[in-house]
Design a protein around this motif. Structure first.
Motif, PDB file in Angstrom:
ATOM      1  N   ARG A 124     -32.254  26.750  19.848  1.00 38.75           N
ATOM      2  CA  ARG A 124     -31.099  26.238  18.781  1.00 38.75           C
ATOM      3  C   ARG A 124     -31.181  24.610  18.574  1.00 38.75           C
ATOM      4  O   ARG A 124     -31.318  24.181  17.201  1.00 38.75           O
ATOM      5  CB  ARG A 124     -29.715  26.271  19.358  1.00 38.75           C
ATOM      6  N   ARG A 125     -31.393  23.658  19.415  1.00 44.60           N
ATOM      7  CA  ARG A 125     -31.523  22.287  19.200  1.00 44.60           C
ATOM      8  C   ARG A 125     -32.797  22.097  18.558  1.00 44.60           C
ATOM      9  O   ARG A 125     -32.752  21.278  17.496  1.00 44.60           O
ATOM     10  CB  ARG A 125     -31.669  21.566  20.751  1.00 44.60           C
ATOM     11  N   GLU A 128     -32.226  22.843  14.900  1.00 42.37           N
ATOM     12  CA  GLU A 128     -31.366  21.998  14.406  1.00 42.37           C
ATOM     13  C   GLU A 128     -32.147  20.682  13.857  1.00 42.37           C
ATOM     14  O   GLU A 128     -31.998  20.147  12.845  1.00 42.37           O
ATOM     15  CB  GLU A 128     -30.155  21.809  15.319  1.00 42.37           C
ATOM     16  N   ASP A 129     -33.096  20.271  14.965  1.00 41.47           N
ATOM     17  CA  ASP A 129     -34.023  19.002  14.651  1.00 41.47           C
ATOM     18  C   ASP A 129     -34.884  19.486  13.547  1.00 41.47           C
ATOM     19  O   ASP A 129     -34.964  18.422  12.777  1.00 41.47           O
ATOM     20  CB  ASP A 129     -34.751  18.643  15.928  1.00 41.47           C
ATOM     21  N   ALA A 131     -34.241  21.273  10.802  1.00 43.36           N
ATOM     22  CA  ALA A 131     -33.579  21.350   9.593  1.00 43.36           C
ATOM     23  C   ALA A 131     -33.142  19.968   9.114  1.00 43.36           C
ATOM     24  O   ALA A 131     -33.296  19.812   8.113  1.00 43.36           O
ATOM     25  CB  ALA A 131     -32.251  22.252   9.900  1.00 43.36           C
ATOM     26  N   ARG A 195     -34.965  31.099  11.576  1.00 42.24           N
ATOM     27  CA  ARG A 195     -33.462  31.333  11.539  1.00 42.24           C
ATOM     28  C   ARG A 195     -33.247  32.657  11.643  1.00 42.24           C
ATOM     29  O   ARG A 195     -32.184  33.366  12.368  1.00 42.24           O
ATOM     30  CB  ARG A 195     -32.796  30.825  10.385  1.00 42.24           C
TER      31      ARG A 195
END
Length: 239
Positions: A124-125, A128-129, A131, A195
């Protein structure tokens, strides 16, 4: 009469001392990382003496590392000459035929194990990075976060032999990411695919995770064939 000496007992709970990687292993890992990152131009000869001087080692561990990389298929070898191979469309087809067999199955196993939210936190991290890097137009940072995402899900594969096979065949095309992830349109495709994969893993949906990886690989293959075709045309025009 004196009692016979009692045999000495081994000290309990001693752990095996870790053995540091050999110099050859460290040279191999360093060169492989540079190949993955696309830092070695395709077709450029890798000179044993020059590499040994740059790394501050003797020529023997460099020679051993180059031979291992050639055995892995990551370098072309002609006697003692080594270079990054030029991949044809046929090479990409062969590599992806194996990846289609291996990677969806690995994600099916991971999803079926219903990983916890905590287990999926590194993925998940990294996503996010990715994105954030995409929004900032930073292709290099996007690629770094993409590597971390891949490493995170690879670490969850219960069958470590399967993981090693996946890593080997992915390495054959990984260096081409340096030529693709700088493109915003490509990054958009990658994010969309990952995703979907992340959602399937979060839901504990092994079949959905396998389908998401298969779709992601189809897009990656299409993009790489386009890139290799463009690079071949450019090389022919320059010759």
């Amino acid at each position: 009469m004196p009692n016979p000496a009692k045999p000495r007992r081994m000290i309990a709970k001693l752990k095996v001392l870790p053995r540091p990687d050999s110099l050859s292993d460290r040279v191999y890992a360093t060169l492989r990382d540079n190949l993955r990152a696309g830092r070695v131009p395709v077709g450029q000869p890798l000179a044993e003496a020059a590499l040994a001087a740059q790394l501050g080692v003797s020529r023997t561990p460099v020679r051993e590392a180059l031979a291992r990389l050639a055995a892995d298929g990551l370098l072309d070898s002609d006697g003692r000459s080594f270079a990054v191979p030029v991949l044809s469309d046929s090479d990409v087809e062969d590599i992806y035929a194996l990846r289609f067999l291996l990677e969806p199955e690995a994600l099916r196993e991971i999803g079926a194990a219903r990983p916890s939210r905590k287990t999926l936190a590194p993925l998940r991290r990294a996503l996010e990075d990715m994105a954030a890097a995409h929004a900032a137009g930073d292709g290099a940072e996007f690629m770094e976060a993409n590597y971390r995402y891949r490493s995170a899900w690879m670490a969850l594969i219960p069958n470590r032999r399967l993981a090693r096979a996946i890593e080997l065949y992915a390495d054959h095309v990984r260096y081409l990411r340096a030529f693709t992830l700088g493109d915003a349109a490509v990054r958009t495709v990658v994010l969309r695919g990952l995703r979907r994969l992340q959602a399937a893993l979060g839901a504990g949906d092994g079949e959905g995770a396998a389908a998401a990886m298969e779709a992601h690989l189809r897009e990656a293959k299409r993009i790489l064939i386009e890139v290799t075709g463009e690079r071949t045309q450019a090389a022919e025009a320059a010759s």
